[in-house]
Design a protein around this motif. Sequence first.
Motif, mmCIF file in Angstrom:
data_model
loop_
_atom_site.group_PDB
_atom_site.id
_atom_site.type_symbol
_atom_site.label_atom_id
_atom_site.label_comp_id
_atom_site.label_asym_id
_atom_site.label_seq_id
_atom_site.Cartn_x
_atom_site.Cartn_y
_atom_site.Cartn_z
ATOM 1 N N LYS A 150 0.693 -0.958 -0.030
ATOM 2 C CA LYS A 150 -0.103 0.211 0.363
ATOM 3 C C LYS A 150 0.639 1.567 0.219
ATOM 4 O O LYS A 150 0.403 2.372 -0.265
ATOM 5 N N LEU A 151 1.946 1.274 0.898
ATOM 6 C CA LEU A 151 2.795 2.739 0.889
ATOM 7 C C LEU A 151 3.654 2.404 -0.517
ATOM 8 O O LEU A 151 3.543 3.749 -1.146
ATOM 9 N N GLN A 152 3.315 1.434 -1.231
ATOM 10 C CA GLN A 152 4.025 1.756 -2.862
ATOM 11 C C GLN A 152 3.676 2.365 -3.275
ATOM 12 O O GLN A 152 3.438 2.930 -4.164
ATOM 13 N N LEU A 378 6.422 9.176 2.228
ATOM 14 C CA LEU A 378 6.151 8.464 2.086
ATOM 15 C C LEU A 378 7.138 7.638 1.908
ATOM 16 O O LEU A 378 7.736 6.664 2.499
ATOM 17 N N PHE A 382 8.044 4.768 4.237
ATOM 18 C CA PHE A 382 8.864 3.274 3.365
ATOM 19 C C PHE A 382 9.870 2.497 3.661
ATOM 20 O O PHE A 382 9.700 1.182 4.211
#
Length: 408
Positions: A150-152, A378, A382
Amino acid sequence: MSKLRDICDLVSEQCDPARCSASIYVGLEHISPGSFTPTSFGRASDVVSSKNRFRQRDVLYGKLRPYLDKAVIAEGEGICSTDILVLRAKSGTSPYYLLSLLHSPDFIAHAVATTQGVNHPRTSWASLAEFECAVPPEPEQDKVAAVLWKLQLALKLESEATFTARALKQSAMRELFARGLRGHSQKETDYGPLPKSWDIRPLSQCCEVQTGVTKGRVIPASEALEVPYLRVANVQDGHLDLSEMKTITIRRRELEGYLLQDGDVVLTEGGDFDKLGRGFIWRGEIKNCVHQNHVFAVRVNRERLIPEFFAYLAQSPYGKAYFLTVAHKTTNLACINATKLKAFPVPIPEKDEQKEIADILGAIDRKITIHERKRDTLQELFKTLLHELMTGQIRVADLYIDTKEVAA
């Protein structure tokens, strides 16, 4: 604790592109560092020699220069470069967890330490297979992978938004400096179209050009003054990077002649062809700051020009075309001198139109900055979560995390 060979296999299935059904090709050039999916694809029909075949959910790992951190999940079938290892997760191992593991700092360090070769350092499956790693139960693997996935996706969206905003800025500059905002008819110049009603004057008639300090001079201690200075590395295209400032020694009496002033447009004298004349506006961020001799400070006559308009003009296709036309060029680099800069033909609309054009482009710049900051935040999040999840410092076994998006 397991070894990499306990959780995945190396798949070595060679395929002649002319004889297999694969339609897509993945090379190292199609994988961006740190990404989870390929950023682009090639066509298998364009490949002439045998390559490695992969299938959906295989993990494609770049063994050449492993410090580049290139590993992605295959979203379909295809063929890939022989510099890419095809790894297939064993039963009980999530392919997405395997992918996350290959991006972890510990794994990258192991891969780099096992490379051979100087100009083209490569690691090997035999070396990678011995990497020891912590492997949680498969349900927790899925949750770890879901968080990172989801972060990617969020990172990808912000990167795409940044790219779109930058493309918008280039398009806006092309239109605004070619057509203006007042319905002008156009005229052709040696460096592109301009509104016919805009006056054109050499830069020397509407601006002053201040040259900077030369490094390496020997100055007596009694005359010496140490001050911060703006280097080429600080001057980027459309913004200034002041995160690392260095100092230089000048004579006390020289300070006034080298001092940057609020509103100066700072431009580099050389660089890559596409970055020639890069720069933006000095806002007086650092007191008593001077500039290197490879950076020009352009001080506009504010009765005729506003700094923001000229700064965007220098970035525009018109400005770039002038700098490239008059520059002294070598194989990979180009540079201009003060004489060429002073001869720059500056188009000058009415000041209210200058301000409106600068305001439009400034709004796009602010949008770019917002997306870049979100992306950088982000990225840091990550990296932190990747390390802490893959080492078990953070456990997600007891948390409810939707893993359907990754499984799909």
